[in-house]
Design an enzyme around this catalytic site. Structure first.
Site, short mmCIF file in Angstrom:
data_model
loop_
_atom_site.label_atom_id
_atom_site.label_comp_id
_atom_site.label_asym_id
_atom_site.label_seq_id
_atom_site.Cartn_x
_atom_site.Cartn_y
_atom_site.Cartn_z
N SER A 64 0.86 -1.29 0.02
CA SER A 64 -0.10 0.02 -0.14
C SER A 64 0.73 1.15 -0.13
CB SER A 64 -0.93 0.01 1.24
OG SER A 64 -1.98 -0.95 1.02
N SER A 158 -4.74 0.15 -2.70
CA SER A 158 -4.16 0.40 -1.31
C SER A 158 -5.06 0.45 -0.29
CB SER A 158 -3.23 1.61 -1.52
OG SER A 158 -3.95 2.73 -1.60
N LYS A 159 -4.77 0.13 0.97
CA LYS A 159 -5.38 0.42 2.12
C LYS A 159 -5.23 1.73 2.60
CE LYS A 159 -7.22 -1.90 6.29
NZ LYS A 159 -8.73 -2.04 6.00
N ALA A 160 -5.25 2.89 1.87
CA ALA A 160 -4.94 4.13 2.17
C ALA A 160 -6.05 4.92 3.14
CB ALA A 160 -4.61 4.97 0.98
N TYR A 164 -11.10 6.08 3.08
CA TYR A 164 -12.05 5.64 4.22
C TYR A 164 -12.66 6.85 4.46
CZ TYR A 164 -10.38 0.95 4.53
OH TYR A 164 -10.13 -0.32 4.11
#
Length: 292
Positions: A64, A158-160, A164
């Site tokens: 990420s 990506s877990k950006a 969120y």
């Protein structure tokens, strides 16, 4: 029950290679990650002191960061060890684990090549979760007005942290309506995911799930798909349109926090939690607790 702020707790947080007292783990207000969302994170769970799928989470964290254009200065092995050490340092066995990496305060502006990449790991007690019988009542989801973006407009693989924002907005709106969470569509109007968990639907005895073209192919998602196939259940990844939902007999969520949680309603469409969901709930619980 009184709210316990996350900046005022006992314990220790791993911070750039050393442990700091929980209350001393602070950022400067001009940290780049705060202003420009140049940060990536993971959500993990420890069961009996062991973090489930730890290696996959650490690998995704590093990837990420690379998608966002920065290199985390710790290896997968070092991150794995630090996560386990943080759980042990805080004397926990069943816990939520939150590694996060971000660009620091060395430079302020859209361009930030001179910033250092920092990393922290926090853990906190998870507590007891609902038993299978109680959880089988299912959750109520509202439709989100925000949609998951096209992969050419955001780093959706990506877990950006920035991705969120619309999840938070959507969940707040859903809760204001009396729902538990929100179901999000993608930019085309097809079903994507809930605000923090992947979605599954049962059509004619088969398990169908949206293809993750603009949202994360979750680690729990892949685990559940593997458990279903082990049971000789057919799993289909495809585009799922909202108008198909009246044909679904069961629906459920899968994620680190949600584990496997049945869906009782999406908007005005009701579902009946059934045997397929219950079987996967039990199989997942057995797997994470090393009873499978």
């Amino acid at each position: 029950m009184a709210l316990v702020p996350y900046d005022d707790r006992d314990g220790f947080i791993w911070w750039n290679g050393e442990f700091r007292p929980w209350r001393d783990a602070k950022l400067h207000v001009l940290t780049h990650g705060l202003h420009y969302a140049s940060a990536v994170f993971e959500g993990e769970r420890a069961y009996g002191g062991q973090i489930f799928k730890l290696r996959e989470h650490s690998e995704r964290l590093i990837n990420s960061g690379r998608i966002l254009g920065f290199e985390i200065p710790w290896s997968v092995e070092q991150i794995d060890a630090a996560c386990q050490e943080t759980v042990a340092k805080n004397g926990l066995t069943n816990a939520y684990v939150r590694p996060i990496a971000w660009r620091g305060a060395e430079e302020m502006g859209v361009a930030a090549q001179a910033t250092k990449v920092h990393m922290a790991i926090a853990v906190w007690e998870w507590g007891a979760y609902f038993g299978v019988e109680q959880r089988m009542k299912g959750v109520n989801l509202a439709w989100a007005k925000w949609r998951r973006p096209h992969p050419e407009t955001a780093p959706t693989a990506s877990k950006a942290t920035g991705l969120y924002m619309i999840g938070t907005m959507s969940k707040h709106a859903a809760m204001d309506e009396g729902a538990d969470d929100a179901m999000m569509l993608d930019w085309k109007g097809d079903i994507a995911e809930a605000t923090g968990a992947n979605a599954f639907f049962v059509f004619d005895g088969e398990i169908h799930t949206p293809t993750p073209t603009c949202f994360l192919d979750g680690i729990t998602r892949r685990t559940v798909m593997g458990l279903a196939r082990k049971r000789q259940m057919k799993v289909v990844e495809r585009v799922i349109k909202p108008e198909e939902l009246p044909r679904a007999t069961e629906a459920f969520l899968a994620g680190t926090a949600a584990e496997v949680t049945p869906i009782r309603r999406i908007g005005t469409q009701d579902f009946t939690p059934g045997s397929i969901t219950e079987t996967l709930m039990k199989d997942y619980e057995a797997t994470v607790n090393n009873r499978a």
